[in-house]
Design a protein around this motif. Structure first.
Motif, short mmCIF file in Angstrom:
data_model
loop_
_atom_site.label_atom_id
_atom_site.label_comp_id
_atom_site.label_asym_id
_atom_site.label_seq_id
_atom_site.Cartn_x
_atom_site.Cartn_y
_atom_site.Cartn_z
N GLU A 64 13.79 65.78 10.31
CA GLU A 64 14.49 67.06 10.33
C GLU A 64 15.43 67.16 11.52
N GLU A 65 15.02 66.58 12.67
CA GLU A 65 15.86 66.60 13.86
C GLU A 65 17.11 65.75 13.64
N VAL A 66 16.94 64.61 12.97
CA VAL A 66 18.08 63.74 12.68
C VAL A 66 19.07 64.46 11.76
N THR A 67 18.55 65.08 10.71
CA THR A 67 19.41 65.80 9.77
C THR A 67 20.18 66.91 10.47
N ALA A 68 19.48 67.69 11.30
CA ALA A 68 20.12 68.78 12.04
C ALA A 68 21.20 68.25 12.97
N ILE A 166 20.98 77.93 15.53
CA ILE A 166 19.89 77.87 14.56
C ILE A 166 18.91 76.75 14.89
N PHE A 167 19.42 75.54 15.09
CA PHE A 167 18.58 74.36 15.24
C PHE A 167 17.89 74.26 16.60
N VAL A 168 18.54 74.78 17.66
CA VAL A 168 17.96 74.63 18.99
C VAL A 168 16.67 75.44 19.14
N ALA A 173 16.24 70.02 22.16
CA ALA A 173 17.66 70.01 22.50
C ALA A 173 18.17 68.61 22.82
N SER A 174 17.38 67.82 23.56
CA SER A 174 17.83 66.48 23.96
C SER A 174 18.03 65.57 22.75
N VAL A 175 17.12 65.67 21.76
CA VAL A 175 17.23 64.85 20.56
C VAL A 175 18.43 65.29 19.72
N LEU A 176 18.59 66.61 19.56
CA LEU A 176 19.72 67.14 18.80
C LEU A 176 21.04 66.66 19.38
N ASN A 177 21.15 66.71 20.72
CA ASN A 177 22.39 66.31 21.36
C ASN A 177 22.67 64.82 21.18
#
Length: 287
Positions: A64-68, A166-168, A173-177
């Motif tokens: 889910e983190e990768v998709t976001a 939405i995602f944060v 946060a570190s993975v999303l970035n």
């Protein structure tokens, strides 16, 4: 709670200051680099730096983190690619102000996707900020090719701000970035190769400019933006981030000696008023 909101607001203002310098750095980098070369170096450098920062968190990464992160990165790529292409046809200050029109788009994205009600002051603030941006257009409010591209890029940035908000709140946060930067970097590389922009003849000024963009304007700023948006509503965040147009104009005048007009000054004042109005709207809601 109030300290977290102050931290979020102040952090986003700092982001706008650095991004304001990014318009000037991009304009300087274009002297010896093509748009997609700049973006490839910028985002791949940021990917390496963010990968080093978030290396411990990457071990337990979720699908889910990768998709976001991919969605955020795609929106980021659309925004920046059109923005830097447009810089070839207009001035940094005009580019900055037109990019800031994303502020009026964010609340409507939130309404359409999340059915999130937007307060009256928030809407007025968004409209004011967008209206302030029109003051850098010609007196007849005409738009050139580059200006049209920037207005489209504003939609990309609006989605990036909305998706971040939405995602944060759901993912790290570190993975999303990291995923966001990897996505933007890979897309930039693909478009660079596809467009035949593979020969590099970079000047010293070009290297310094692109290093500023990759390290400061991207790595530092997007880590800070993502962290701060945990505490700031997406509409308010968009309005605060629209202040990058103010700083972009100031740096263009100071560094590139771009002439400033009364219309630009009025635009700055209107955008600052919009930020204050949005801040008061949020305080009223939470009171």
């Amino acid at each position: 709670m109030i300290y977290e909101k102050i931290y979020g607001d102040c952090g986003l203002v700092l982001v706008t200051v650095i991004w304001g310098g990014g318009f000037v750095a991009s304009d300087m980098a274009l002297d010896s680099l093509s748009p997609f070369q700049i973006m490839t170096i910028r985002f791949l450098l940021a990917s390496v730096l963010m990968g080093g920062i978030s290396i411990r968190n990457l071990k337990g990464i979720k699908k889910e983190e990768v998709t976001a992160g991919v969605f955020m990165g795609a929106a980021l790529f659309i925004g920046f690619s059109l923005q830097i292409i447009e810089l070839q046809y207009t001035t940094p200050s005009k580019n900055a102000f037109l990019t800031a029109t994303n502020v009026v788009i964010v609340p409507f994205i939130a309404f359409l996707i999340c059915r999130k009600k937007v307060g009256f002051r928030g809407i007025i603030g968004a409209v004011l900020a967008s209206w302030g941006g029109t003051f850098v257009l010609d007196k007849d409010l005409s738009l050139g090719l580059g200006d049209g591209l920037t207005l489209i890029c504003a939609v990309g940035f609006a989605f990036q701000i909305f998706l971040t908000s939405i995602f944060v709140k759901k993912y790290r946060a570190s993975v999303l970035n990291f995923i966001q930067m990897c996505t933007a970097g890979i897309l930039s590389l693909i478009f660079m190769i596809a467009s035949g922009q593979v020969r590099f003849q970079v000047t010293a000024k070009g290297w310094w400019s692109v290093l500023y963009l990759g390290i400061i304007s991207t790595t530092v700023c997007y880590l800070l933006q993502t962290a701060c948006q945990k505490y700031v509503d997406e509409t308010k965040a968009a309005i605060i981030l629209s202040m990058e147009s103010v700083f972009g104009t100031l740096f263009s005048v100071m560094i590139l000696h771009e002439s400033i007009t009364l219309r630009m000054i009025l635009g700055c004042i209107i955008i600052l008023a919009a930020v204050i109005l949005a801040n008061s709207a949020t305080e009223e809601t939470t009171a």
